[in-house]
Design an enzyme around this catalytic site. Structure first.
Site, PDB file in Angstrom:
ATOM      1  CD  GLU A  37      -0.693   2.403  -0.919  1.00 34.02           C
ATOM      2  OE1 GLU A  37      -0.462   3.833  -1.054  1.00 34.02           O
ATOM      3  OE2 GLU A  37      -0.875   2.504  -0.336  1.00 34.02           O
ATOM      4  CG  HIS A  39      -0.088  -3.031   1.091  1.00 31.46           C
ATOM      5  ND1 HIS A  39       0.542  -2.067   1.420  1.00 31.46           N
ATOM      6  CD2 HIS A  39      -1.233  -1.816   1.550  1.00 31.46           C
ATOM      7  CE1 HIS A  39       0.609  -1.032   0.898  1.00 31.46           C
ATOM      8  NE2 HIS A  39      -0.128  -0.739   1.393  1.00 31.46           N
ATOM      9  CG  HIS A 195       1.729   2.358   3.593  1.00 36.25           C
ATOM     10  ND1 HIS A 195       1.270   1.901   4.966  1.00 36.25           N
ATOM     11  CD2 HIS A 195       1.411   1.948   2.325  1.00 36.25           C
ATOM     12  CE1 HIS A 195      -0.469   1.385   3.782  1.00 36.25           C
ATOM     13  NE2 HIS A 195      -0.031   1.433   3.180  1.00 36.25           N
ATOM     14  CG  ASP A 317      -4.234   1.134   0.064  1.00 32.86           C
ATOM     15  OD1 ASP A 317      -3.005   0.253   0.332  1.00 32.86           O
ATOM     16  OD2 ASP A 317      -3.832   1.812   0.501  1.00 32.86           O
TER      17      ASP A 317
HETATM   18  C1  GRE Z   1      -4.008  -0.926   6.271  1.00 32.03           C
HETATM   19  O1  GRE Z   1      -2.846  -1.050   6.134  1.00 32.03           O
HETATM   20  O2  GRE Z   1      -4.315  -1.351   7.517  1.00 32.03           O
HETATM   21  C2  GRE Z   1      -5.211   0.306   5.475  1.00 32.03           C
HETATM   22  C3  GRE Z   1      -4.506   0.322   4.113  1.00 32.03           C
HETATM   23  C4  GRE Z   1      -5.482   0.358   3.049  1.00 32.03           C
HETATM   24  C5  GRE Z   1      -6.284   1.023   4.368  1.00 32.03           C
HETATM   25  C6  GRE Z   1      -6.816   0.804   4.319  1.00 32.03           C
HETATM   26  C7  GRE Z   1      -6.063  -0.167   5.788  1.00 32.03           C
HETATM   27  O3  GRE Z   1      -3.545  -0.180   3.924  1.00 32.03           O
HETATM   28  O4  GRE Z   1      -6.697  -0.275   6.903  1.00 32.03           O
HETATM   29 ZN    ZN Z   2      -1.630   1.017   1.256  1.00 31.49          ZN
END
Ligand code: GRE
Ligand code: ZN
Length: 354
Positions: A37, A39, A195, A317
């Site tokens: 996960e 990003h 998600h 994450d």
């Molecule tokens: C977001 O997508 O804004 C996000 C996350 C994980 C933790 C905090 C967050 O994907 O704001």
């Molecule tokens: Zn995430």
């Protein structure tokens, strides 16, 4: 009890990455680590989403805590990201567009935004084929286009599944118009990662209007995403597509903790609705969860006892969490090394055919 193995095939003590592609070498003392996960963001997304005052506060205070600049890392799909993976012993990252991605937009913006993100991701995977894999980004505002994009991403670009960031401008995936996406995922035999995103607008106002700090990762993400999964389940999606797998992050967004009451207080209603199996059956058979951003061993142990080690996949994450915190959490969990290796990579290799 700490681990007897070293987490992360790229750590100095372990053999070089190239030597342990595929299942970890027995007896090498090294466990391959796949994080699922993780990003990224695109320039086009940045044109459309400008952080508000609270978001700016959150990004900057969170960056201070983590020791890296979230916005800078979010945009990088090369050396900076790889360095942070190396430092933490993460061998492979399955990359996905950040939230809300195309789910935040109507078709005119969502379709080109998803295609552009997927093409960029495909290029990044081509540049670093042993380090990255991809989850497709889907323009759910146009379900037919989303199906087409899922097909393209899996069959042409080699992606291993798709990630959807919650509701699409207030509409949830249990609506029948979205079911062709589930149908195609089942045919392609790839999981869908559900998600979090900011909760449904009505919930945002009713629950979090005066408490924006609770609306997202602290609490609201789990409420919205857990509820979204349950809506999908109760709508009968898993009866229509019994081989479909949905992945939830953050140790299942609270569902493992809730399983008894959920079953006890809804199985008869589920039957009345015409569902073929009980809520617990679907959770056991159609759900996978990841460790993303939930570094709390009591919650992990609940998840392990509720679902079993075959259902938990490692995720950090990034860039909202620190890779090093994620991998040392995995390394130090009080579990057997056999379970640790399942969570680190064996489950991901099986479920994503990596
Ligand atoms: C977001 O997508 O804004 C996000 C996350 C994980 C933790 C905090 C967050 O994907 O704001
Ligand atoms: Zn995430």
């Amino acid at each position: 009890m700490g681990s007897q193995v070293v987490v992360g095939g790229r750590k100095a003590k372990c053999s070089e990455w190239g030597a342990i592609v595929g299942p970890s070498k027995k007896g090498s003392g090294c466990v391959r680590v796949i994080a699922i996960e993780e990003h990224f963001i695109t320039p086009l997304y940045r044109e459309h989403v400008i952080p508000d005052e609270f978001r700016k506060f959150w990004l900057s205070s969170r960056s201070d805590v983590l020791g890296h600049d979230i916005s800078e890392q979010y945009a990088d799909m090369d050396a900076k990201r790889l360095a942070a993976m190396d430092e933490a012993g993460i061998d492979v990252a399955v990359l996905s567009f950040g939230a809300p991605g195309p789910q935040g937009f109507g078709p005119e913006i969502a379709i080109p935004m998803a295609r552009d993100a997927n093409d960029r991701l495909h290029e990044a995977v081509r540049r670093h084929p042993t380090r990255f894999a991809g989850f497709a980004s889907l323009p759910t505002a146009d379900p037919a286009a989303a199906v087409e994009e899922l097909e393209r991403c899996v069959t042409t670009l080699g992606f291993v599944g798709a990630m959807i960031h919650g509701h699409t401008q207030g509409s949830f995936l249990d609506e029948k118009k979205y079911w062709p996406i589930f149908e195609r995922a089942e045919v392609l035999d790839v999981p869908l990662y559900l998600h979090p995103t900011a909760p449904h607008p009505a919930v945002m106002e009713a629950y979090f209007g005066d408490y924006e700090e609770l609306a997202r990762s602290a609490w609201g993400f789990a409420v919205d995403t857990g509820c979204h999964f349950l809506r999908i389940m109760f709508s009968g999606v898993f009866d229509a597509y019994p081989r479909l797998k949905i992945i939830l992050g953050h140790l299942g967004e609270g569902l493992p903790f809730a399983m008894h009451r959920l079953q006890e207080h809804s199985w008869q209603a589920a039957k009345r609705r015409g569902l073929e199996r009980t809520p617990l059956d679907y959770i056991r058979e159609n759900l996978l969860v990841t460790t993303s951003g939930n570094w709390y061993e009591p919650a992990f142990l609940c998840t392990l006892l509720a679902l079993g080690a075959d259902k938990i996949l490692f995720a950090a994450d990034w860039p909202f969490e620190a890779n090093k915190v994620a991998s040392s959490f995995l390394e130090n969990l009080s579990i057997s090394d056999a379970d640790r290796e399942r969570i680190a990579s064996l489950n991901a290799q099986r479920e994503l055919r990596l």
